[in-house]
Enzyme design. Structure first.
Site, PDB file in Angstrom:
ATOM      1  N   ALA B  46       0.806  -1.223   0.000  1.00  0.00           N
ATOM      2  CA  ALA B  46       0.000   0.000   0.000  1.00  0.00           C
ATOM      3  C   ALA B  46       0.842   1.278   0.000  1.00  0.00           C
ATOM      4  O   ALA B  46       0.645   2.153  -0.858  1.00  0.00           O
ATOM      5  CB  ALA B  46      -0.974  -0.031   1.186  1.00  0.00           C
ATOM      6  N   ARG B  85      -5.498   0.135  -9.001  1.00  0.00           N
ATOM      7  CA  ARG B  85      -5.919  -0.874  -8.015  1.00  0.00           C
ATOM      8  C   ARG B  85      -6.950  -0.232  -7.073  1.00  0.00           C
ATOM      9  O   ARG B  85      -6.818   0.935  -6.722  1.00  0.00           O
ATOM     10  CB  ARG B  85      -4.726  -1.440  -7.228  1.00  0.00           C
ATOM     11  CG  ARG B  85      -3.785  -2.275  -8.127  1.00  0.00           C
ATOM     12  CD  ARG B  85      -2.791  -3.086  -7.324  1.00  0.00           C
ATOM     13  NE  ARG B  85      -3.421  -4.241  -6.710  1.00  0.00           N
ATOM     14  CZ  ARG B  85      -2.780  -5.063  -5.857  1.00  0.00           C
ATOM     15  NH1 ARG B  85      -1.524  -4.814  -5.531  1.00  0.00           N
ATOM     16  NH2 ARG B  85      -3.418  -6.092  -5.340  1.00  0.00           N
ATOM     17  N   GLN B 192       4.127 -13.489  -1.509  1.00  0.00           N
ATOM     18  CA  GLN B 192       4.877 -12.331  -1.011  1.00  0.00           C
ATOM     19  C   GLN B 192       5.652 -12.669   0.261  1.00  0.00           C
ATOM     20  O   GLN B 192       6.687 -12.078   0.537  1.00  0.00           O
ATOM     21  CB  GLN B 192       3.944 -11.152  -0.695  1.00  0.00           C
ATOM     22  CG  GLN B 192       3.272 -10.526  -1.890  1.00  0.00           C
ATOM     23  CD  GLN B 192       1.881 -11.080  -2.086  1.00  0.00           C
ATOM     24  OE1 GLN B 192       1.604 -12.218  -1.734  1.00  0.00           O
ATOM     25  NE2 GLN B 192       0.997 -10.283  -2.667  1.00  0.00           N
ATOM     26  N   ASP B 233      -4.028  -2.305   4.001  1.00  0.00           N
ATOM     27  CA  ASP B 233      -4.263  -1.588   2.746  1.00  0.00           C
ATOM     28  C   ASP B 233      -5.279  -0.470   2.907  1.00  0.00           C
ATOM     29  O   ASP B 233      -5.270   0.498   2.145  1.00  0.00           O
ATOM     30  CB  ASP B 233      -4.693  -2.563   1.654  1.00  0.00           C
ATOM     31  CG  ASP B 233      -3.510  -3.425   1.234  1.00  0.00           C
ATOM     32  OD1 ASP B 233      -3.223  -4.408   1.933  1.00  0.00           O
ATOM     33  OD2 ASP B 233      -2.839  -3.069   0.249  1.00  0.00           O
ATOM     34  N   ASN B 243      -6.649  -6.000   4.412  1.00  0.00           N
ATOM     35  CA  ASN B 243      -5.258  -6.373   4.185  1.00  0.00           C
ATOM     36  C   ASN B 243      -5.272  -7.632   3.314  1.00  0.00           C
ATOM     37  O   ASN B 243      -6.331  -8.154   2.968  1.00  0.00           O
ATOM     38  CB  ASN B 243      -4.540  -6.613   5.525  1.00  0.00           C
ATOM     39  CG  ASN B 243      -3.031  -6.765   5.348  1.00  0.00           C
ATOM     40  OD1 ASN B 243      -2.397  -5.987   4.631  1.00  0.00           O
ATOM     41  ND2 ASN B 243      -2.445  -7.781   5.962  1.00  0.00           N
ATOM     42  N   LYS B 244      -4.113  -8.098   2.959  1.00  0.00           N
ATOM     43  CA  LYS B 244      -3.948  -9.251   2.077  1.00  0.00           C
ATOM     44  C   LYS B 244      -4.881 -10.395   2.470  1.00  0.00           C
ATOM     45  O   LYS B 244      -5.044 -10.693   3.649  1.00  0.00           O
ATOM     46  CB  LYS B 244      -2.488  -9.708   2.153  1.00  0.00           C
ATOM     47  CG  LYS B 244      -2.092 -10.871   1.279  1.00  0.00           C
ATOM     48  CD  LYS B 244      -2.479 -10.735  -0.176  1.00  0.00           C
ATOM     49  CE  LYS B 244      -2.006  -9.448  -0.807  1.00  0.00           C
ATOM     50  NZ  LYS B 244      -2.711  -9.164  -2.092  1.00  0.00           N
TER      51      LYS B 244
END
Lengths: 342, 342
Positions: B46, B85, B192, B233, B243-244
């Site tokens: 982010a 995004r 990641q 994020d 978040n992810k």
């Protein structure tokens, strides 16, 4: 051919590591080959491991005859096969059955003993298919019309003699017209979900969607999961259940969201000798299963890797255990002990 | 060079899709290149998305000058970049800052406007590094000596201007001698964790162990996790945090096991315009991120795939939110509103 076959004194198994895009067969001519097939996960799935190990005993006895060895060498071979993987109890259960046959037959002729061992292995195989069909029928009583079912790993035809345990229930629900849909955890690191379960379901025309393991909780929160059904590698007397790593997390998530969580497994998966899941040995597998993907390195060398193959789901997170002898509900110990007597 | 650099009117970024085993750079000569870098996840994280988008505006303005276009075309370019995004709010926050500079400067000469835009982008970049250091210091007050910390995805130097948010806290704990160890979720489908976080930690000599995402719950049950720290994020006024994908599941698991669950993020990640997480748009990314691995297909064609890139963790699962302006505890709305005034 199907995913394994014993023919002309050879056990031929479909290499499940290569599925679904490559169909390669691995030929076991010796019990050592069978050991490798189990240990290296050329075949996997608790019930199938048991069946394959039984054929391993047959191959071992053949070698004893051919090399004119002491017949009691079969005990060594059985112990050797028992060391291929530690968690699934079906392996030990099937080997015990083979050992019992040998003990009862040991005074017969070699060829008679061989025949009886082969008969028993075939019986274990045939029984498993019928057991799965029965698990499917019993479990189907729990499945609602139009259900979205989440499953993890592969507890399907490929993990058994045929039809499957968790996927047996799903097949039964589908073929009785319940219009179900299945979310399939890809199931890292070995991807049994993406590669095997999605493949089996698609072959049978059962609508399915593959997700990454870390997405299951989010789907539950979105209300997209009506129940979870998984297989088992070992069930303790109190209902604690060892299954593929990640099952425990799913059970906590399901409980948190008030979603039924079902185990589908044959009675041979119950270890009547242990009281709780804390007594189940959890296999740790090679780091390389996580470090490499299709031969490509994904983890830096300096990092360590932890790769437990299973975890234990406590009985309190399990809504019901579906067996071929019926569905049992908490408190499980009572129902499990009845299964033993049955 | 570091993982991105603006030099000679080009933004050069390290291609994070290739890390850690290949170091390739992607050169952005135009704002469209920057759009691709963000959309295709050549860079991600982010805070870094915000910084990179700011440089995208600079490149866009350069093109306006060179092609002698109407200066207000910059608004179109900003909107274009904003569509790269949808979930991380830092993107919109950085673009708003750039828009504000343009608005204030629009009556100056083109070269003056250009200079001011470039200054602002550099400022966003420089500020972020200092912010991360401060997040690290603030968060370190929560970390115990010898802690085993679980993290998900990459909220590290590579996701920011430098040092990292969640990894900023971890770095600070490590470099102040707390003898910590980090469990790193590999973080499917983009890995990641395995590729970026494990790499960053190993480079800094911070002991770390990579696990598959589905193993985290089992580790918690084994008592091997003392706390969870992740980035964010977008954070809503009530503390709900996007978040992810997988973060939500971790938060439920942490709560179930009584393990503190921390969010580490700059104030720019807070969306003061939304009351709760239900207003955060969740990006769905290409099926192919799950269907293929390094170009190799792993999911049968007949199976569908669902690939949400984020999920929302409700405030009640979060122990504290660590920002550069201090650590805030529930009820979050109060603390978050104070941050706004600060």
């Amino acid at each position: 051919m199907k995913h394994f076959e014993f023919k002309n004194d050879k056990l031929i198994v479909l290499d499940q590591r290569k599925l679904p895009f490559e169909k390669e067969y691995f030929v076991c001519s010796t019990y050592q080959d069978v050991y490798i097939a189990i240990k290296d996960m050329i075949i996997r799935g608790a019930p199938l491991i048991g069946i394959v190990a039984a054929y391993g005993v047959v191959l071992g006895f053949k070698e004893i005859i051919e090399k004119n060895m002491d017949l009691t060498k079969i005990y060594e071979i059985i112990n050797y096969l028992a060391n291929s993987r530690p968690t699934a109890v079906n392996l030990f259960w099937a080997l015990e059955r083979m050992k019992k046959i040998f003990k009862e037959a040991r005074n017969l002729s070699q060829s008679q003993i061989y025949s009886l061992l082969l008969d028993e292995a075939r019986k274990i195989e045939e029984e498993d298919k019928n057991i799965n069909k029965k698990i499917g029928e019993n479990g189907n009583t729990l499945i609602k019309e139009g259900a979205n079912i989440l499953t993890h790993c592969n507890a399907g035809a490929l993990a058994t003699g045929g039809y499957g345990t968790a996927l047996g229930v799903i097949r039964e629900a589908h073929f009785t017209g319940k219009n179900i849909h299945v979310y399939v955890d890809e199931t890292r690191p070995y991807l049994q979900g993406a590669r095997l379960t999605a493949f089996e379901l698609s072959e049978d025309g059962i609508p399915n969607t593959v997700i990454c393991d870390n997405m299951a909780g989010y789907l539950m929160k979105l209300g997209k999961i009506d129940c979870v059904i998984v297989g088992a590698d070992r069930i303790a007397l109190n209902g604690d259940t060892a299954n593929k790593i990640g099952t425990y997390s799913l059970s906590v998530l399901a409980k948190h969201h008030g979603i039924p969580f079902y185990i589908a497994a044959p009675v041979s998966t119950i270890d009547f000798n242990i009281k709780s899941g804390s007594e189940i040995p959890i296999e740790e597998r090679s780091e390389d299963e996580i470090r490499f993907f299709n031969g490509k390195k994904i983890v830096p060398d300096e990092s360590k890797v932890f790769n437990p193959a299973f975890d234990v789901t406590p009985a309190e997170n399990i809504t019901a255990i579906i067996t071929e002898k019926g569905v049992i509900f908490p408190p499980f110990e009572e129902g499990i002990l009845k299964l033993k007597e049955w």
